[in-house]
Enzyme design. Structure first.
Site, PDB file in Angstrom:
ATOM      1  N   GLU A 174       0.812  -1.218   0.000  1.00  0.00           N
ATOM      2  CA  GLU A 174       0.000   0.000   0.000  1.00  0.00           C
ATOM      3  C   GLU A 174       0.849   1.273   0.000  1.00  0.00           C
ATOM      4  O   GLU A 174       0.331   2.364   0.254  1.00  0.00           O
ATOM      5  CB  GLU A 174      -0.935  -0.021   1.213  1.00  0.00           C
ATOM      6  CG  GLU A 174      -1.901  -1.183   1.209  1.00  0.00           C
ATOM      7  CD  GLU A 174      -3.072  -1.009   0.253  1.00  0.00           C
ATOM      8  OE1 GLU A 174      -3.661   0.078   0.203  1.00  0.00           O
ATOM      9  OE2 GLU A 174      -3.403  -1.988  -0.468  1.00  0.00           O
ATOM     10  N   HIS A 250      -4.879   1.721   7.136  1.00  0.00           N
ATOM     11  CA  HIS A 250      -3.447   1.955   6.885  1.00  0.00           C
ATOM     12  C   HIS A 250      -2.794   2.439   8.181  1.00  0.00           C
ATOM     13  O   HIS A 250      -3.465   3.055   9.028  1.00  0.00           O
ATOM     14  CB  HIS A 250      -3.229   3.036   5.822  1.00  0.00           C
ATOM     15  CG  HIS A 250      -3.585   2.609   4.436  1.00  0.00           C
ATOM     16  ND1 HIS A 250      -4.262   3.431   3.551  1.00  0.00           N
ATOM     17  CD2 HIS A 250      -3.366   1.453   3.767  1.00  0.00           C
ATOM     18  CE1 HIS A 250      -4.438   2.802   2.403  1.00  0.00           C
ATOM     19  NE2 HIS A 250      -3.919   1.591   2.515  1.00  0.00           N
ATOM     20  N   CYS A 369      -2.919  11.487   3.600  1.00  0.00           N
ATOM     21  CA  CYS A 369      -3.212  10.606   2.464  1.00  0.00           C
ATOM     22  C   CYS A 369      -2.917  11.299   1.139  1.00  0.00           C
ATOM     23  O   CYS A 369      -2.606  10.644   0.143  1.00  0.00           O
ATOM     24  CB  CYS A 369      -4.684  10.195   2.468  1.00  0.00           C
ATOM     25  SG  CYS A 369      -5.077   8.871   3.629  1.00  0.00           S
TER      26      CYS A 369
END
Length: 445
Positions: A174, A250, A369
């Site tokens: 990720e 995450h 993000c």
């Protein structure tokens, strides 16, 4: 020589919408089917980029992906003109159709993992695009992400680009959302901390039960090998499966680090004490500030709802650190009180700046993000494509570009409009000229 940590923020794409595609991401699911504003989303992101530039940060821009992804729909058997492909997919496979319209590449923390030259065996800055295999809509991104990164960092003397890891859940990767670099100075060798959710080849180890663990230990190890990192500057730490099951999809939703500070929730990791001791040992004599937020101060639920840890932790020009937080943190009494008290403690964190990124937050992504961090020295920065570095002129031009091409409102039903595809391609074709990227999108190739 000067050294910088440059934030490359994702420019929100023209098809920004709320389709609720991300299982395990509480905000994404809770706002599914709402009407979005691509224009507001893009402008909110640009305002944050410009504000950081004005604070003295070096700030870059990372282009969005082409959506709807017609090439993928053709791979899946839909044929005819582009308008036919859109219509057939929307009617016959609406879930797949919504996935190929996602603007999720705006969250560039998932674009790649980056290791600066101070850490790597060959002294180059290494980039590996994340394969994002856990979500179909995100697994469509890595090839184009790689092309865009190569167009931005297009000098083999300083930059090394790798192909994303095999497209298989055993190597689910990720990107920087599960990667933290700690260092005394951006130009000095640091400790690269890889956070993972599960072991792919050992089911006896701890793993979440409700929501998926998107990053594997094996993927993190592979990235470290590709980037030429040594055991002396690498630490692997497992995310607490229980917080993944509470919506922490995450690591950057529960912890954030910068230079000699690790800001984290007490429930973030497994085996925290031993792993932090390993980080300190590999970091060296200078103490690392492990700034722990107790559950009694901020619950995991509040942390997820406000994205307290999905904030940017930046070193300011005076050497102190500032948190770049979403206004959701300011609006939550418990989180706001915590942050007001935090800046009075004896840590390097002395300021909090709040930004409205609600269009992103409603889809499950906060300020952190939206950015990819790249540590560069003067020479490396000079080798970066200068057209992607934020300044007053680029800020004005990109705002004009958004005003020209983006819709004020977009519903999920609007995604099937063939005109939206044409609008998006026209916008992206012009953007590649503004950012001097060349041909990076499938429709351009």
């Amino acid at each position: 020589m000067h050294h910088y940590e440059v934030n490359f923020d994702g420019l929100v794409g023209p098809t920004h919408n709320y389709a609720g595609l991300s299982f395990g991401n509480v905000a994404s699911l809770s706002n599914a089917k709402s009407t979005s504003s691509p224009k507001s989303a893009a402008k909110q992101g640009l305002a944050k980029m410009k504000a950081l530039h004005d604070m003295g940060m070096v700030q870059g821009v990372l282009a969005p992906q082409e959506r709807p992804d017609i090439a993928t729909l053709r791979r899946l058997g839909f044929s005819g003109s582009d308008a036919d492909v859109l219509s057939k997919a929307a009617q016959q496979a609406p879930e797949i159709f919504q996935a190929v319209c996602s603007a999720s590449s705006m969250w560039t923390a998932n674009a790649a993992t980056v290791s600066p030259g101070a850490d790597t065996a060959d002294g180059k800055v290494h980039f590996t695009p994340a394969n994002l295999t856990n979500k179909f809509h995100r697994s469509l991104e890595p090839t184009t992400s790689g092309r865009i990164l190569q167009a931005m960092f297009n000098n083999s003397r300083y930059f090394a680009h790798h192909t994303h890891l095999p497209d298989n859940e055993h190597f689910g990767d990720e990107g920087a959302a599960n990667h933290t670099r700690l260092c005394s100075n951006y130009g000095h060798a640091g400790v690269e901390v890889f956070t993972f959710g599960r072991y792919a080849f050992d089911s006896s180890k701890p793993a979440p039960r409700k929501f998926p663990a998107r990053q594997t230990f094996e993927a993190s190890q592979a990235i470290a090998r590709l980037h030429g990192l040594s055991d002396d500057n690498t630490v692997y730490i497992q995310q607490n499966p229980e917080v993944i099951d509470q919506g922490v999809f995450h690591n950057d939703v529960i912890a954030v680090g910068n230079q000699n500070v690790m800001f984290y929730h007490e429930q973030a990791f497994l085996d925290t004490e031993a792993k932090f001791a390993e980080i300190q040992r590999k970091f060296g004599e200078e103490p690392v500030h492990f700034v722990e937020v107790k559950t009694s101060e901020v619950s995991v639920e509040d942390a997820v709802q406000t994205y307290l840890f999905n904030t940017q932790l930046l070193t300011m020009q005076d050497g102190t650190m500032a948190i770049i937080a979403p206004t959701e943190c300011q609006e939550n009494p418990r989180v706001a009180a915590y942050l007001a008290e935090l800046v009075t403690r004896n840590t390097p964190i002395r300021q909090v700046h709040y930004f409205d990124v609600k269009q992103s937050m409603r889809n499950g992504g906060g300020p952190a993000c939206l950015r990819l961090r790249v540590a560069l020295n003067d020479t490396e920065l000079a080798a970066v494509n200068p057209a992607v570095i934020m300044n007053d002129e680029l800020f004005a031009r990109l705002n004009q570009w958004v005003d020209k091409h983006y819709r004020d409102e977009l519903s999920v039903a609007d995604l099937r409009d063939p005109q939206l595809l044409m609008e998006s391609r026209t916008a992206l074709d012009e953007l590649t000229q503004i950012l001097k990227l060349g041909s990076v999108y499938p429709f351009q190739l």
